[in-house]
Scaffold this motif. Structure first.
Motif, short mmCIF file in Angstrom:
data_model
loop_
_atom_site.label_atom_id
_atom_site.label_comp_id
_atom_site.label_asym_id
_atom_site.label_seq_id
_atom_site.Cartn_x
_atom_site.Cartn_y
_atom_site.Cartn_z
N GLY A 26 0.83 -1.20 0.00
CA GLY A 26 0.00 0.00 0.00
C GLY A 26 0.86 1.24 0.00
N SER A 27 0.22 2.43 -0.02
CA SER A 27 0.98 3.66 -0.11
C SER A 27 0.43 4.72 0.83
N VAL A 28 1.02 5.90 0.75
CA VAL A 28 0.88 6.90 1.80
C VAL A 28 -0.56 7.26 2.10
N PHE A 29 -1.37 7.53 1.06
CA PHE A 29 -2.74 7.99 1.28
C PHE A 29 -3.78 6.96 0.82
N TYR A 30 -3.39 5.72 0.78
CA TYR A 30 -4.29 4.66 0.33
C TYR A 30 -5.59 4.69 1.16
N GLY A 31 -6.73 4.79 0.47
CA GLY A 31 -8.02 4.71 1.14
C GLY A 31 -8.43 5.95 1.90
N CYS A 32 -7.78 7.09 1.65
CA CYS A 32 -8.20 8.36 2.28
C CYS A 32 -9.40 8.90 1.49
N SER A 33 -10.55 8.36 1.77
CA SER A 33 -11.73 8.57 0.92
C SER A 33 -12.38 9.93 1.08
N SER A 34 -11.94 10.76 2.04
CA SER A 34 -12.50 12.10 2.20
C SER A 34 -11.59 13.19 1.64
N LEU A 35 -10.41 12.80 1.16
CA LEU A 35 -9.45 13.77 0.64
C LEU A 35 -9.88 14.20 -0.76
N THR A 36 -10.02 15.54 -0.96
CA THR A 36 -10.50 16.03 -2.26
C THR A 36 -9.39 16.67 -3.09
N SER A 37 -8.37 17.23 -2.45
CA SER A 37 -7.27 17.83 -3.20
C SER A 37 -6.00 17.80 -2.37
N ILE A 38 -4.86 17.87 -3.04
CA ILE A 38 -3.58 17.84 -2.35
C ILE A 38 -2.52 18.45 -3.27
N THR A 39 -1.50 19.08 -2.67
CA THR A 39 -0.38 19.65 -3.42
C THR A 39 0.90 18.90 -3.09
N ILE A 40 1.60 18.45 -4.14
CA ILE A 40 2.86 17.73 -3.98
C ILE A 40 4.00 18.71 -4.20
N ASN A 47 -8.06 4.20 -4.02
CA ASN A 47 -9.26 4.25 -3.17
C ASN A 47 -9.46 5.58 -2.47
N CYS A 48 -8.86 6.63 -3.02
CA CYS A 48 -9.19 8.00 -2.58
C CYS A 48 -10.36 8.44 -3.45
N THR A 49 -11.53 8.01 -3.11
CA THR A 49 -12.69 8.06 -4.01
C THR A 49 -13.22 9.46 -4.28
N THR A 50 -12.90 10.44 -3.43
CA THR A 50 -13.39 11.81 -3.66
C THR A 50 -12.28 12.75 -4.12
N LEU A 51 -11.08 12.22 -4.34
CA LEU A 51 -9.95 13.06 -4.74
C LEU A 51 -10.18 13.60 -6.16
N GLU A 52 -10.16 14.93 -6.28
CA GLU A 52 -10.40 15.57 -7.57
C GLU A 52 -9.16 16.21 -8.16
N GLU A 53 -8.26 16.72 -7.31
CA GLU A 53 -7.10 17.45 -7.82
C GLU A 53 -5.83 17.05 -7.08
N VAL A 54 -4.77 16.82 -7.87
CA VAL A 54 -3.43 16.64 -7.33
C VAL A 54 -2.55 17.68 -8.00
#
Length: 276
Positions: free
Chosen positions: A234-248, A262-269
């Protein structure tokens, strides 16, 4: 004839000081030699400044204490520097608990501490709850141990933590540190404070936040250079289903596979100014 009145010599000195490693600096006070007619430093038109480059975090050794900047109408001023000697303290190993977060200090016989690691079946700090602010230092018996790591499985499976504030002293978040912390909504990662001997957070290991189903907000600092290490499946944010955006951050060279599975609501990276 001519009467020439010369300025009287005045020596302003910084005295010598001694302290233990990890202690705050003493108050630096100058001494004076040469005042006439019962005068004191009150006659100076500008008071001297006494300074030293050493800080609370400085290693054992000898440091100059300098004095400068004084002005006076009737005195010719010279300066004499002093020294600050920082002595080592014996480094001890042990555990310390603050707000139900357990710390291990004296790691590798150094002035560092970790948030205690757990095991696959038991968190290192199972009783932490609510908003948790990780200490940047653990002070024990006069020694100041910088907290540099959040240990593997430190909070794994904790269902009570809602927010975590991580200080700039922490350089790494180990694998599965917050795995399945299902109530965790927000993670704040701070930059190092001025004078802190730290480059900030550089590495987040695999599965660090996997299964944090309520996580909505996390800031990744510019100091981050590695996101994901393959010590776990698995990886760092696996299954974080409420996360919608993140900046790398720009220094992260790439995003490993399954980082956002399985970040099902993630819209933007956001990556280095680009959006995907």
């Amino acid at each position: 004839g001519t009467l020439t009145i010369t300025k009287a010599p005045l020596t302003i000195s910084a005295v010598n000081y001694t302290k233990k490693q990890g202690e705050e600096n003493p108050t630096f006070t100058p001494t004076y030699k040469g005042f006439k007619n019962n005068e004191t430093e009150a006659v100076l038109t500008k008071q001297p400044t006494v300074s030293c480059s050493a800080t609370k975090d400085s290693p054992a050794g000898t440091y100059d204490v300098t004095v400068s900047g004084a002005e006076a109408q009737n005195y010719e001023i010279t300066y004499k520097n002093g020294t600050l000697t920082i002595e080592t303290r014996p480094i001890e190993k042990g555990e310390y608990t603050h707000d139900n977060v357990v710390y291990e200090y004296g790691i590798d016989n150094k002035l560092i501490a970790y948030v205690k690691k757990g095991t696959d079946g038991s968190a290192g700090s199972p009783d932490a709850s609510g908003e948790v602010e990780i200490l940047s230092r653990v002070v024990m018996d006069g020694n100041s141990y910088m907290v540099t790591q959040i240990g593997q499985y430190a909070f794994k499976g904790n269902k009570k933590i809602t927010k975590v504030v991580i200080p700039g002293s922490v350089s790494s978040i180990r694998g599965a540190s917050f795995n399945n912390c299902t109530a965790l909504e927000e993670v704040v990662i701070k930059d190092p404070e001025p004078g802190m001997d730290s480059k900030g957070l550089t590495t987040i290991y695999s599965s660090a936040f996997s299964g944090c189903t309520s996580l909505r907000s996390i800031n990744l600092p510019d100091s981050l250079t590695q996101l994901g290490e393959h010590e776990f499946g698995g990886s760092v944010f696996y299954g974080c289903s409420s996360l919608t955006s993140i900046t790398i951050p720009a220094k992260v060279p790439g995003i490993p596979d399954n980082t956002f599975t399985n970040c099902t609501t993630l819209e933007e990276v956001h990556i280095e100014g680009r959006t995907s």
